[in-house]
Write a protein that holds these residues in place. Structure first.
Motif, PDB file in Angstrom:
ATOM      1  N   GLU A 165       0.830  -1.211   0.000  1.00 20.26           N
ATOM      2  CA  GLU A 165       0.000   0.000   0.000  1.00 20.26           C
ATOM      3  C   GLU A 165       0.862   1.259   0.000  1.00 20.26           C
ATOM      4  OE1 GLU A 165      -2.776   2.510   3.100  1.00 20.26           O
ATOM      5  OE2 GLU A 165      -2.560   0.348   3.427  1.00 20.26           O
ATOM      6  N   LEU A 166       1.956   1.221   0.764  1.00 21.63           N
ATOM      7  CA  LEU A 166       2.809   2.398   0.919  1.00 21.63           C
ATOM      8  C   LEU A 166       3.864   2.522  -0.182  1.00 21.63           C
ATOM      9  CD1 LEU A 166       3.391   2.283   4.780  1.00 21.63           C
ATOM     10  CD2 LEU A 166       1.735   3.660   3.509  1.00 21.63           C
ATOM     11  N   GLY A 167       3.984   1.502  -1.014  1.00 21.83           N
ATOM     12  CA  GLY A 167       5.004   1.532  -2.050  1.00 21.83           C
ATOM     13  C   GLY A 167       6.412   1.361  -1.521  1.00 21.83           C
ATOM     14  N   LEU A 168       6.533   0.698  -0.387  1.00 20.26           N
ATOM     15  CA  LEU A 168       7.837   0.428   0.220  1.00 20.26           C
ATOM     16  C   LEU A 168       8.268  -0.999  -0.106  1.00 20.26           C
ATOM     17  CD1 LEU A 168       7.469   1.933   3.822  1.00 20.26           C
ATOM     18  CD2 LEU A 168       9.058   2.720   2.060  1.00 20.26           C
ATOM     19  N   GLU A 169       9.532  -1.156  -0.441  1.00 18.83           N
ATOM     20  CA  GLU A 169      10.094  -2.494  -0.616  1.00 18.83           C
ATOM     21  C   GLU A 169      10.665  -2.979   0.713  1.00 18.83           C
ATOM     22  OE1 GLU A 169      12.605  -3.341  -4.057  1.00 18.83           O
ATOM     23  OE2 GLU A 169      12.181  -1.301  -4.775  1.00 18.83           O
ATOM     24  N   ILE A 170      10.587  -4.266   0.949  1.00 17.83           N
ATOM     25  CA  ILE A 170      11.321  -4.846   2.060  1.00 17.83           C
ATOM     26  C   ILE A 170      12.680  -5.273   1.500  1.00 17.83           C
ATOM     27  CG2 ILE A 170      10.131  -7.074   1.755  1.00 17.83           C
ATOM     28  CD1 ILE A 170      10.624  -7.548   4.775  1.00 17.83           C
ATOM     29  N   LEU A 171      13.719  -4.591   1.943  1.00 11.79           N
ATOM     30  CA  LEU A 171      15.048  -4.805   1.362  1.00 11.79           C
ATOM     31  C   LEU A 171      15.842  -5.858   2.114  1.00 11.79           C
ATOM     32  CD1 LEU A 171      17.713  -3.299   2.981  1.00 11.79           C
ATOM     33  CD2 LEU A 171      16.178  -1.363   2.606  1.00 11.79           C
ATOM     34  N   GLY A 172      15.420  -6.192   3.325  1.00 13.51           N
ATOM     35  CA  GLY A 172      16.128  -7.195   4.105  1.00 13.51           C
ATOM     36  C   GLY A 172      15.575  -7.228   5.520  1.00 13.51           C
ATOM     37  N   THR A 173      16.005  -8.229   6.265  1.00 11.66           N
ATOM     38  CA  THR A 173      15.616  -8.340   7.665  1.00 11.66           C
ATOM     39  C   THR A 173      16.795  -8.844   8.480  1.00 11.66           C
ATOM     40  OG1 THR A 173      13.310  -8.843   7.102  1.00 11.66           O
ATOM     41  CG2 THR A 173      14.032  -9.426   9.302  1.00 11.66           C
ATOM     42  N   HIS A 174      17.026  -8.206   9.608  1.00 16.88           N
ATOM     43  CA  HIS A 174      18.004  -8.699  10.571  1.00 16.88           C
ATOM     44  C   HIS A 174      17.349  -9.779  11.414  1.00 16.88           C
ATOM     45  CE1 HIS A 174      21.052  -5.111  10.610  1.00 16.88           C
ATOM     46  NE2 HIS A 174      20.861  -5.628   9.406  1.00 16.88           N
ATOM     47  N   VAL A 175      17.952 -10.958  11.417  1.00 17.00           N
ATOM     48  CA  VAL A 175      17.416 -12.102  12.155  1.00 17.00           C
ATOM     49  C   VAL A 175      18.517 -12.626  13.071  1.00 17.00           C
ATOM     50  CG1 VAL A 175      16.299 -14.352  11.997  1.00 17.00           C
ATOM     51  CG2 VAL A 175      15.983 -12.687  10.149  1.00 17.00           C
ATOM     52  N   ALA A 176      18.217 -12.769  14.335  1.00 15.37           N
ATOM     53  CA  ALA A 176      19.224 -13.188  15.301  1.00 15.37           C
ATOM     54  C   ALA A 176      19.886 -14.501  14.878  1.00 15.37           C
ATOM     55  CB  ALA A 176      18.596 -13.351  16.685  1.00 15.37           C
ATOM     56  N   TYR A 177      21.190 -14.547  15.055  1.00 13.05           N
ATOM     57  CA  TYR A 177      21.986 -15.722  14.672  1.00 13.05           C
ATOM     58  C   TYR A 177      21.402 -17.009  15.242  1.00 13.05           C
ATOM     59  CZ  TYR A 177      26.047 -18.912  15.003  1.00 13.05           C
ATOM     60  OH  TYR A 177      26.894 -19.997  14.963  1.00 13.05           O
ATOM     61  N   GLN A 178      21.094 -17.020  16.543  1.00 13.63           N
ATOM     62  CA  GLN A 178      20.605 -18.250  17.158  1.00 13.63           C
ATOM     63  C   GLN A 178      19.237 -18.629  16.621  1.00 13.63           C
ATOM     64  OE1 GLN A 178      22.942 -19.741  19.151  1.00 13.63           O
ATOM     65  NE2 GLN A 178      21.642 -21.529  18.791  1.00 13.63           N
TER      66      GLN A 178
END
Length: 255
Positions: free
Chosen positions: A53-66
């Protein structure tokens, strides 16, 4: 031409209080993409619908190592549903820095992500530059040990600078393996420790870094400020204003 994103950790408190409203403000300021560090309990479908809706791309996500070690299948399913390609290890605690084990796990995680059509990246702080293995910074040993086929670089250029190295040189060294950089500025407190500030307010040579990143073919230049002395929404507005001025002076970025 590189696109401009925001690591949402910068506005984490605002996002927790008003998830939708904060993302609307980010989009209105002109950021083209966002990098998550948490989804605050939202389903992938809810997040994707709002971003679309906002025209934003999801460019990545930080995901905890464990989390990647223990619950990789769940993360793969969520990120495929939300439309995210890059899963990024954001930080390792001192206890987690068993480097031989880390490198083995990164290779395994990266292989599984590749098979699922996703990409693993690693985001550095300064300790990967200041800690050495076999006389080399851990940063370099990591990428020598784990194949580029299964591990890409998300370079935090400010932490490279604070770690005592030239970010421009490091960008050149990892050209072709560097889809994302974090562009961050810093000053120093009385003890000489880094204090993150808005773009253009500190000591980092941002224009040279951005030029090098564009030359290296990065997809995303991502604004991040770990801690903001000013209200975070004001800080990210100041930072994207610096980006717009950089673009007006010939910088090859999309704003």
């Amino acid at each position: 031409m590189a696109k401009i994103g925001l690591q949402l950790y910068t506005v984490r408190d605002q996002l927790e209080q008003d998830f939708e409203g904060t993302l609307r403000k980010v989009a209105a300021l002109g950021y083209q993409g966002v990098e998550f560090h948490t989804f605050f309990g939202r389903t992938a479908e809810e997040v994707k619908a709002l971003l679309d809706e906002l025209g934003l791309e999801i460019l990545g996500t930080h995901v905890a190592y464990q989390r990647l070690v223990d619950h990789l299948d769940e993360e793969i399913a969520y990120h495929k549903a939300v439309g995210n390609k890059y899963l990024v290890v954001p930080y390792l605690t001192e206890e987690e820095r068993q480097w031989s084990e880390v490198f083995d796990n990164l290779a395994k995680i990266g292989t599984a992500l590749k098979e699922a059509g996703l990409v693993l990246c690693y985001h550095n702080h300064e300790f990967e530059l200041t800690e050495e293995l076999d006389g080399k910074p851990v940063f370099d040993v990591m990428y020598e040990t784990v194949s580029a086929d299964v591990l890409q670089v998300e370079m935090d250029t400010c932490w490279v600078h604070y770690g005592g190295y030239d970010p421009v040189e490091y960008i050149a060294r990892y050209t072709g393996r560097l889809p994302i950089i974090h562009l961050k500025d810093m000053s120093r407190n009385e003890e000489g420790n880094a204090v993150t500030v808005e773009l253009g307010k500190g000591e980092v040579n941002l224009s040279a870094i951005a030029d090098a990143a564009v030359g290296a073919g990065v997809d995303w230049i991502v604004v991040e400020q770990d801690h903001c002395a000013n209200p975070p929404i004001q800080s990210i507005e100041t930072s994207i204003q610096w980006i717009k001025e950089y673009a007006n002076q010939g910088g090859q970025v999309n704003v």
